[in-house]
Design an enzyme around this catalytic site. Structure first.
Site, short mmCIF file in Angstrom:
data_model
loop_
_atom_site.label_atom_id
_atom_site.label_comp_id
_atom_site.label_asym_id
_atom_site.label_seq_id
_atom_site.Cartn_x
_atom_site.Cartn_y
_atom_site.Cartn_z
N ARG A 40 0.79 -1.23 0.00
CA ARG A 40 0.00 0.00 0.00
C ARG A 40 0.82 1.28 0.00
O ARG A 40 0.53 2.20 -0.75
CB ARG A 40 -0.94 0.01 1.21
CG ARG A 40 -2.20 -0.80 1.01
CD ARG A 40 -3.20 -0.52 2.11
NE ARG A 40 -2.83 -1.17 3.37
CZ ARG A 40 -3.50 -1.01 4.51
NH1 ARG A 40 -4.55 -0.21 4.55
NH2 ARG A 40 -3.13 -1.63 5.59
N HIS A 86 -8.54 -3.87 -6.61
CA HIS A 86 -8.14 -3.19 -5.38
C HIS A 86 -9.31 -3.14 -4.38
O HIS A 86 -10.01 -2.13 -4.30
CB HIS A 86 -7.68 -1.76 -5.72
CG HIS A 86 -6.89 -1.10 -4.62
ND1 HIS A 86 -5.58 -1.44 -4.32
CD2 HIS A 86 -7.22 -0.12 -3.74
CE1 HIS A 86 -5.14 -0.69 -3.34
NE2 HIS A 86 -6.11 0.11 -2.95
N TYR A 130 -20.04 12.83 -10.16
CA TYR A 130 -20.13 14.04 -10.96
C TYR A 130 -18.92 14.25 -11.87
O TYR A 130 -19.02 14.98 -12.85
CB TYR A 130 -20.27 15.27 -10.05
CG TYR A 130 -21.52 15.26 -9.21
CD1 TYR A 130 -22.78 15.20 -9.78
CD2 TYR A 130 -21.43 15.30 -7.81
CE1 TYR A 130 -23.92 15.19 -9.00
CE2 TYR A 130 -22.57 15.29 -7.02
CZ TYR A 130 -23.81 15.23 -7.62
OH TYR A 130 -24.94 15.21 -6.85
#
Length: 823
Positions: A40, A86, A130
């Site tokens: 990570r 993921h 959006y």
């Protein structure tokens, strides 16, 4: 449950292991730490990507969301990345996608975003439903040739799909875009760089494998931040490149311009990397409002899509250099801590500039080698087919006849293999050929293609056989990338001309500092107050708030560093120039930002640190007669919140402090006019947070008024000042030494006319006294105005204080050659 229960396996007891808890915890934590490090938090040195970055780009590649496609909803990209590669939550994936699209975060953004992706003001991006995104063209260079067996693949989290363990990375992305992250017990912070410069350095390393880091710095002089700004000094850059660690000082770009009012404006046009512009403006405004930044008339953010423009408009009487220096010290410079930590073969390593490029180059050599092998295999397959087609054309009639006489395709293929010695793949291809391909034009095209393929095979074999040829391919591809994507450097490197402080910008002059009981403070040039004959009223020195009174007055130079001792035994450090300069009649400004005083805490003594020597002591006396000596070196590091100067008994207060040399005599004076002189060695030296020893015996109601340090043969006089404005000057030689802790000798008569003693000072003929009353009257008079008299006398009027007013504080001022005295 019984062991012979049908629900319990017979060998359950044999499968139970005894494990020490600490060993299991240690191993489990190590496993967790390595999972965070490799899975990570840290980038791979080869492609400069963490797993989440790599998976987002690969998911976009697999979904066909390239730079030439239409934008795709960010929520769709996040969903596919999370579902296939993921499984760590959509918010983390979207945050990463957003950062890869921000031109102020990435030197070369990898995502082309459409919509609100946040701003340099710290505004959050719009929700993923959006915004839309697609790969930026340069991101495709990271994935180029990924389908040509250039990198290893591994199973995804659920084994349904495969994902690349690293991307081919046609350019050194770790250096170009940098990386930051915190793992378990370690962190990385690689700064971004200019693409063209990094490519030049990589090519130089290819051509000169034994080159030094200074050689590489000829091509990569410094990091290149997306927000521009300036890096101050080259030493830190050199250290970071050589060791993999360093601290870079990054300074905003600004200039001074004259505004419409005729005064100066400081205009900020570029910010240090990762600095929030909106927060910067807020912090400057806070400094203006609380008085720590003076001289600012207006503050405006005039930034637009074309760039940053923050305007700090100054007042007409402001010192531009001082404001500029405050902005630099507090707001316009940031430190970027370089930590070139990356994963090398799965293990974290801190790498120098050369090591970073060497690891990338090894990766790129492996990619080009595997790509060449893949292309060679495909070219050889194609050449084999073309060879079969050419032989078929040479024997076209026989081949056609053999196919026509065969019962089916299988028989035709078998006939071609047996009669003409074609391979299985050649026979299959010939059987599927159309008759139109037997034309002479088609034959010529096949001949031409065969020549091209054989030339390609030869070239690929050369690349694989000779490393210099392989490196030549890498260099050529890097040059093409530079030609297409490189841009001008944004961050400049400026030489450090030495630390410029406010002290360097402020003229050195003597000032009078006034502090009130309600903690209003100011400084006024000493020359503001004319020297008067003794016995006058003086002039207004401070317009006090109703109910407030003057507590302290002292003189200092604007360049002095002062230790300020309070009645509660705390010590604060103060730079004189930090005190706001105001007019003679001004009230002053709150001292809360300079001295963190508690309620009821007042300054009682001020010591100039310039007086310190290696063997100097700070000698203190309290209101109840305790004396204490401490080496001055223990007061070198004073916290902003103050430190303990002396530990006081309950109900006691610190009254005065003197700098002594270990061989001084101490004179302690009391409010009722007594004074005792003894050798300072009688008070042994102790640490800061100690109580001290008895210095003078006090009769009922008496308290200590002050302390003076002297030596045998000292020609100065003891100047005693009382609360009603009377005082006298007596040679210090008249105070014979005694043993510590006696009542001492009578110094001055304290009766109704004089009132109690306020303070005592050691003065010479050239000295002047600056006295201030509780009501704000201030008077400057020469010590020589007061004739020398003996002990046990009343003294003369020094300052005419009004009824109800009293002398609050007195300081000795030694004028320089430039001072002029007036009546």
């Amino acid at each position: 449950m019984s062991s012979d229960s049908p629900d319990v396996p017979d060998d359950v007891a044999q499968r139970v292991k005894n494990v020490r808890v600490e060993e299991e915890m240690e191993q489990s934590y190590i496993d967790y730490a390595m999972s965070v490090i490799a899975g990570r938090a840290l980038p791979d040195v080869r492609d400069g990507l963490k797993p989440v970055h790599r998976r987002i780009l690969y998911a976009m590649h697999e979904a066909g969301v390239s730079s030439g496609s239409a934008h795709r909803k960010s929520s769709s990209i996040v969903g596919e990345t999370m579902g296939d590669y993921h499984p760590h939550g959509d918010s983390a994936i979207y945050d990463t996608l957003v950062r890869m699209a921000q031109p102020f975060s990435m030197r070369e953004p990898l995502v082309d975003g459409q919509g609100n992706f946040g701003s340099i003001d710290g505004d959050p991006p719009a929700a993923m439903r959006y915004t839309e995104a697609r790969m930026a063209p340069i991101a495709e260079e990271l994935l180029s040739d990924i389908d040509m067996d250039t990198v290893d693949f591994e199973g995804n989290y659920d084994g349904r799909l495969e994902e690349p363990s690293v991307l081919p990375a046609a350019f050194p992305n770790l250096l170009v875009n940098g990386s930051s992250g915190i793992a378990v017990g370690m962190s990385t912070n690689v700064p971004p760089h200019n693409l063209g410069e990094v490519i030049d350095a990589t090519i130089h390393l290819i051509e000169n494998p034994d080159c030094s880091i200074p050689d590489l710095m000829e091509h990569v002089p410094a990091p290149d931040f997306p927000t521009g700004a300036n890096i101050v000094g080259r030493n830190a850059i050199r250290k970071a490149y050589q060791t993999g660690r360093g601290r870079l000082r990054v300074r905003a770009e600004y200039h001074v311009e004259e505004n419409d009012r005729g005064s100066d404006s400081i205009v900020i046009t570029e910010l240090p990397y990762q600095q929030n512009k909106s927060r910067l403006v807020e912090r400057i405004a806070e400094d203006v409002n609380d008085g720590s930044l003076e001289g600012v008339r207006d503050l405006r953010d005039e930034s637009d899509r074309d760039g940053i423009r923050v305007v700090v408009e100054l007042k007409s009487n402001a010192n531009t250099d001082i404001v500029e220096n405050h902005l630099l010290e507090s707001h316009l410079e940031r430190t970027f801590g370089v930590i070139n930590l990356a994963l090398v073969d799965g293990q974290p390593e801190v790498l120098s500039l050369k090591e970073l490029l060497e690891h990338y180059l090894e990766h790129r050599k492996e990619v080009v080698r595997r790509r060449s092998e893949h292309e060679l295999a495909e070219a050889e397959d194609r050449a084999h087919i073309l060879e079969g087609r050419l032989r078929a054309l040479e024997n076209a009639e026989s081949v056609v006849e053999a196919i026509r006489d065969a019962e089916d395709r299988d028989a035709a293929r078998a006939a071609l293999r047996d009669d003409f010695d074609f391979s299985e793949s050649q026979a299959e291809h010939i059987v599927r050929m159309q008759l139109g391909s037997l034309t002479s034009m088609e034959a010529a095209e096949i001949e031409s293609e065969y020549e091209d393929v054989t030339a390609r095979i030869k070239r690929l074999e050369e690349i694989l056989a000779d490393e210099s040829e392989l490196l030549g391919v890498i260099k050529e591809e890097l040059r093409e990338l530079k030609e297409e994507y490189a841009s001008e450097r944004r961050t400049r490197v400026i030489e450090s001309t030495g630390e410029v402080t406010d002290e360097d910008l402020i003229p050195e002059e003597d000032v009078v500092v006034v502090l009130s009981e309600e903690d209003y403070i100011k400084r006024v040039p000493t020359e503001t107050f004319s020297v008067q004959h003794r016995g006058g009223k003086g002039v207004i020195g401070s317009d006090l708030k109703e109910g407030d009174r003057v507590s302290t007055v002292f003189t200092a130079s604007t360049h002095d560093y002062l230790l300020c001792f309070t009645n509660q035994g705390q010590v604060y450090q103060l730079k004189t120039y930090e005190i706001p300069e105001m007019s003679r009649t001004a009230r002053g400004k709150s001292a809360v930002n300079l001295l963190d005083l508690d309620d009821g805490e007042e300054l009682t003594a001020v010591v100039n640190t310039d007086d310190f020597g290696e063997e100097e002591f700070l000698t203190m006396v309290t209101r109840n007669g305790t004396v204490k000596r401490t080496p001055a070196t223990e007061y070198e590091d004073v916290l902003s919140t103050g430190i303990i100067g002396i530990r006081l008994e309950h109900g006691d207060e610190l009254v005065d402090v003197e700098v002594t040399d270990g061989e001084s005599d101490l004179v302690i004076a009391s409010a009722h006019g007594m004074a005792i002189r003894f050798d300072e060695s009688e008070a042994r030296s102790t640490g800061r947070a100690t109580k001290g020893v008895n210095g003078i015996k006090l009769r009922d109601g008496d308290t200590v008024a002050g302390l003076v340090a002297t030596h045998e043969g000292d020609e100065r006089a003891l100047f005693t000042v009382t609360e009603n404005g009377y005082g006298k000057r007596t040679p210090l030689s008249e105070y014979r030494p005694q043993s510590r802790y006696g009542y001492g000798l009578t110094d001055i008569k304290t009766e109704e006319r004089n009132g109690n003693v306020v303070t005592v000072k050691a003065v010479s003929e050239a000295d002047q006294l600056i006295a201030m009353s509780q009501g704000g009257q201030i008077m400057r008079t020469a010590a020589s105005e007061v004739s020398t008299v003996g002990r046990n006398t009343k003294g003369v009027k020094i300052m005419d204080v009004e009824d109800g007013d009293h002398v609050a504080s007195v300081d000795v001022y030694t004028p320089g050659d430039a001072d002029e005295s007036d009546d």
